[in-house]
Structure formats: structure tokens, C-alpha cells
Design a protein around this motif. Structure first.
Motif, short mmCIF file in Angstrom:
data_model
loop_
_atom_site.label_atom_id
_atom_site.label_comp_id
_atom_site.label_asym_id
_atom_site.label_seq_id
_atom_site.Cartn_x
_atom_site.Cartn_y
_atom_site.Cartn_z
N ILE A 156 0.88 -1.17 0.00
CA ILE A 156 0.00 0.00 0.00
C ILE A 156 0.91 1.22 0.00
O ILE A 156 1.71 1.41 0.92
CB ILE A 156 -0.92 0.00 1.23
CG1 ILE A 156 -1.82 -1.26 1.20
CG2 ILE A 156 -1.78 1.25 1.27
CD1 ILE A 156 -2.59 -1.51 2.46
N THR A 157 0.83 2.03 -1.06
CA THR A 157 1.84 3.07 -1.30
C THR A 157 1.30 4.47 -1.07
O THR A 157 0.09 4.69 -0.95
CB THR A 157 2.36 2.98 -2.75
OG1 THR A 157 1.30 3.36 -3.64
CG2 THR A 157 2.83 1.58 -3.08
N ASN A 158 2.22 5.42 -1.07
CA ASN A 158 1.85 6.83 -1.07
C ASN A 158 1.16 7.17 -2.38
O ASN A 158 1.34 6.45 -3.39
CB ASN A 158 3.10 7.71 -0.90
CG ASN A 158 3.72 7.56 0.47
OD1 ASN A 158 3.01 7.34 1.46
ND2 ASN A 158 5.03 7.68 0.55
N ASP A 195 -0.59 -0.83 -9.48
CA ASP A 195 0.43 -1.29 -10.40
C ASP A 195 0.67 -2.78 -10.19
O ASP A 195 0.62 -3.28 -9.06
CB ASP A 195 1.74 -0.53 -10.15
CG ASP A 195 2.81 -0.86 -11.16
OD1 ASP A 195 2.55 -0.68 -12.37
OD2 ASP A 195 3.90 -1.30 -10.76
N TYR A 196 0.91 -3.50 -11.31
CA TYR A 196 1.29 -4.91 -11.24
C TYR A 196 2.64 -5.09 -11.91
O TYR A 196 2.88 -4.56 -12.99
CB TYR A 196 0.25 -5.80 -11.94
CG TYR A 196 0.81 -7.18 -12.24
CD1 TYR A 196 0.99 -8.10 -11.20
CD2 TYR A 196 1.21 -7.54 -13.52
CE1 TYR A 196 1.56 -9.35 -11.45
CE2 TYR A 196 1.77 -8.78 -13.78
CZ TYR A 196 1.94 -9.68 -12.74
OH TYR A 196 2.51 -10.91 -12.99
N ARG A 197 3.51 -5.84 -11.27
CA ARG A 197 4.82 -6.18 -11.85
C ARG A 197 5.04 -7.68 -11.77
O ARG A 197 4.94 -8.28 -10.70
CB ARG A 197 5.95 -5.47 -11.08
CG ARG A 197 5.86 -3.95 -11.11
CD ARG A 197 6.12 -3.39 -12.49
NE ARG A 197 5.90 -1.96 -12.55
CZ ARG A 197 6.86 -1.05 -12.35
NH1 ARG A 197 8.10 -1.45 -12.07
NH2 ARG A 197 6.59 0.24 -12.45
N ALA A 198 5.35 -8.27 -12.91
CA ALA A 198 5.67 -9.70 -12.96
C ALA A 198 7.04 -9.93 -12.31
O ALA A 198 7.85 -9.01 -12.20
CB ALA A 198 5.68 -10.18 -14.40
N ASN A 237 -2.50 2.58 -4.30
CA ASN A 237 -2.38 3.84 -3.58
C ASN A 237 -3.22 3.81 -2.30
O ASN A 237 -4.40 3.48 -2.32
CB ASN A 237 -2.86 5.00 -4.45
CG ASN A 237 -1.95 5.26 -5.63
OD1 ASN A 237 -0.97 4.54 -5.84
ND2 ASN A 237 -2.26 6.28 -6.40
N GLY A 238 -2.60 4.18 -1.19
CA GLY A 238 -3.27 4.12 0.09
C GLY A 238 -4.27 5.23 0.35
O GLY A 238 -5.02 5.17 1.32
N ASN A 258 -12.79 2.34 -4.33
CA ASN A 258 -11.78 2.44 -5.37
C ASN A 258 -10.58 1.54 -5.05
O ASN A 258 -9.98 0.93 -5.94
CB ASN A 258 -11.33 3.90 -5.52
CG ASN A 258 -10.89 4.23 -6.94
OD1 ASN A 258 -10.71 3.36 -7.77
ND2 ASN A 258 -10.72 5.51 -7.20
N PHE A 259 -10.24 1.46 -3.76
CA PHE A 259 -9.13 0.58 -3.35
C PHE A 259 -9.46 -0.87 -3.68
O PHE A 259 -8.62 -1.61 -4.21
CB PHE A 259 -8.90 0.74 -1.85
CG PHE A 259 -7.66 0.04 -1.35
CD1 PHE A 259 -6.46 0.72 -1.23
CD2 PHE A 259 -7.69 -1.31 -1.00
CE1 PHE A 259 -5.31 0.08 -0.77
CE2 PHE A 259 -6.55 -1.96 -0.54
CZ PHE A 259 -5.36 -1.26 -0.43
#
Length: 215
Positions: free
Chosen positions: A40-42, A50-53, A66-67, A73-74
Motif C-alpha cells: 500500500i503506497t503513497n 500497479d502490477y509487476r511480474a 495507492n493508500g 476504489n481501493f
């Protein structure tokens, strides 16, 4: 002696401040059943999640959300990113990021959330419409985004870009702009004083200033 909390219980406790009531277990189950590191980011201006393989030598996928998002929406952003993860597990990089395979997985994740009956009616209706009318070219759903925005907690003076008049002056991320013409889902805006032009999403949250731009 009090029993040590399970991994699932820890996830539920950590997720509770960010999700609508009743959805903590659903997301905790997704975390437990996939090899993923979830962050959970700023706030990020360019994306909600975001997704990263996994990179070479890694075993874990990475999802960040985003936190500062409102709980609905989260939830939907989290399901959006998990759809990417599940599609990658099946197809790797051989398909389009938001192609039919992704849409199919996103529908599979959204449907149980809708069926809970815990979502506000306007969000439920927007999601049902999104399920049946996802555009082939994009995952962007302006109507759904507009409904979700109604649940944002806005600070004093904040307003959505599409709600202010043309040629109005506004501040976004510490920079001042003048609102211009609509280009599909974004407005062509001019930065003050550099006069550089930027396409800014119509649903961006901005601070309206007194109009100092000559009409």
C-alpha cells in the motif's frame, strides 16, 4: 496464553482500514492464494495501482495500490491488479495488457464482489455496466471512475477538473495550469508560466484558483 494470529488474520487486520466493510477476507484470500508481495503506497499522480511480474531470479509477483483511495476504489483497483497477475500466470507477456483475457479475469474477480450485496447501489450499477460494456481498446471506464469519485474525501477547495469552466486557473501537484479543450477523456491544459501543454485526465482532483487568465 492468547493464540498467535494466523497469516490470514494479520492480512485482515492490515487491510481493514483500506477496504469497504465485509471485503477484508476476500482480498486476504487472494493474497494467500497467489505468490505476491502486496504494498500500500503513497499517492501516485499517474496511476492508482500497479502490477509487476517477477524479474529474473524472483518468485514473487508485485502489486501496489495507492493508500489514499476511497475504500471502494481501493477494492476495485486491487481486483484490477490481481486480474493482471492471474492473466500473467496463464499467458505470460504474450497478450495485450487489457485484452480479452484480462477482461475475462477481471469479470471473474468483480462478480463475487457484486454478489455480496455490500456495495452501494450506484457502484453496483456502474460495475454491472462495466462488466457488459468493457471497451476492446482500453480498460478505462470514465462512468465508473466518476461514480467512485463521489466517495472521495476532498480537502478544502478541491474539485474535479471536468467540473470547472474552460479557461479557469487551477493547481495540480503544486503546478498552476489553465484549463483548455477536451480531448476524449483528457483536457489540454497550459502550464503557467512556462506555457507548456499537458493532457490532464478529466477526473483529476485539482484546486481551483481565481481566474487570472485572459479570456
Amino acid at each position: 496464553m492468547e493464540a498467535k494470529p494466523t497469516k490470514k488474520e494479520k492480512y485482515i487486520r492490515q487491510l481493514k482500514p483500506y477496504l469497504p466493510a465485509g471485503f477484508e477476507e476476500m482480498v486476504a484470500e487472494l493474497l494467500l492464494s497467489h505468490p505476491v508481495r502486496f504494498a500500500i503506497t503513497n499517492p501516485r499522480a499517474t496511476k492508482l495501482g500497479d502490477y509487476r511480474a517477477p524479474q529474473q531470479g524472483e518468485t514473487f509477483h508485485r502489486i501496489s495500490v495507492n493508500g489514499n483511495l476511497n475504500p471502494y476504489n481501493f477494492l476495485i483497483t486491487t481486483l484490477h491488479e490481481f486480474a493482471h497477475l492471474r492473466v500473467y500466470l496463464q499467458f505470460g507477456f504474450r497478450i495485450k495488457p487489457h485484452g480479452e483475457e484480462w477482461k475475462s479475469e477481471f469479470r471473474k474477480l468483480l462478480w463475487p464482489a457484486i454478489q455480496t450485496g455490500l456495495l452501494p447501489k450506484d457502484i453496483e450499477i456502474a460495475l454491472m455496466s462495466s462488466l457488459t460494456n468493457m471497451k476492446a481498446s482500453s480498460c478505462t471506464d470514465t462512468q465508473l471512475s466518476r461514480v467512485l469519485r463521489q466517495y472521495d474525501k476532498r480537502e478544502g477547495g478541491e474539485i474535479v477538473l471536468e467540473e470547472i469552466p474552460k479557461n479557469a486557473t487551477f493547481v495540480l501537484q503544486g503546478k498552476t495550469f489553465v484549463k483548455g479543450e477536451l480531448r476524449r477523456t483528457r483536457f489540454l491544459c497550459t502550464e503557467v508560466p512556462s506555457k507548456r501543454q499537458f493532457l490532464i485526465h478529466s477526473l483529476a482532483t485539482v484546486q481551483l484558483l481565481e481566474n487570472i487568465h485572459e479570456r
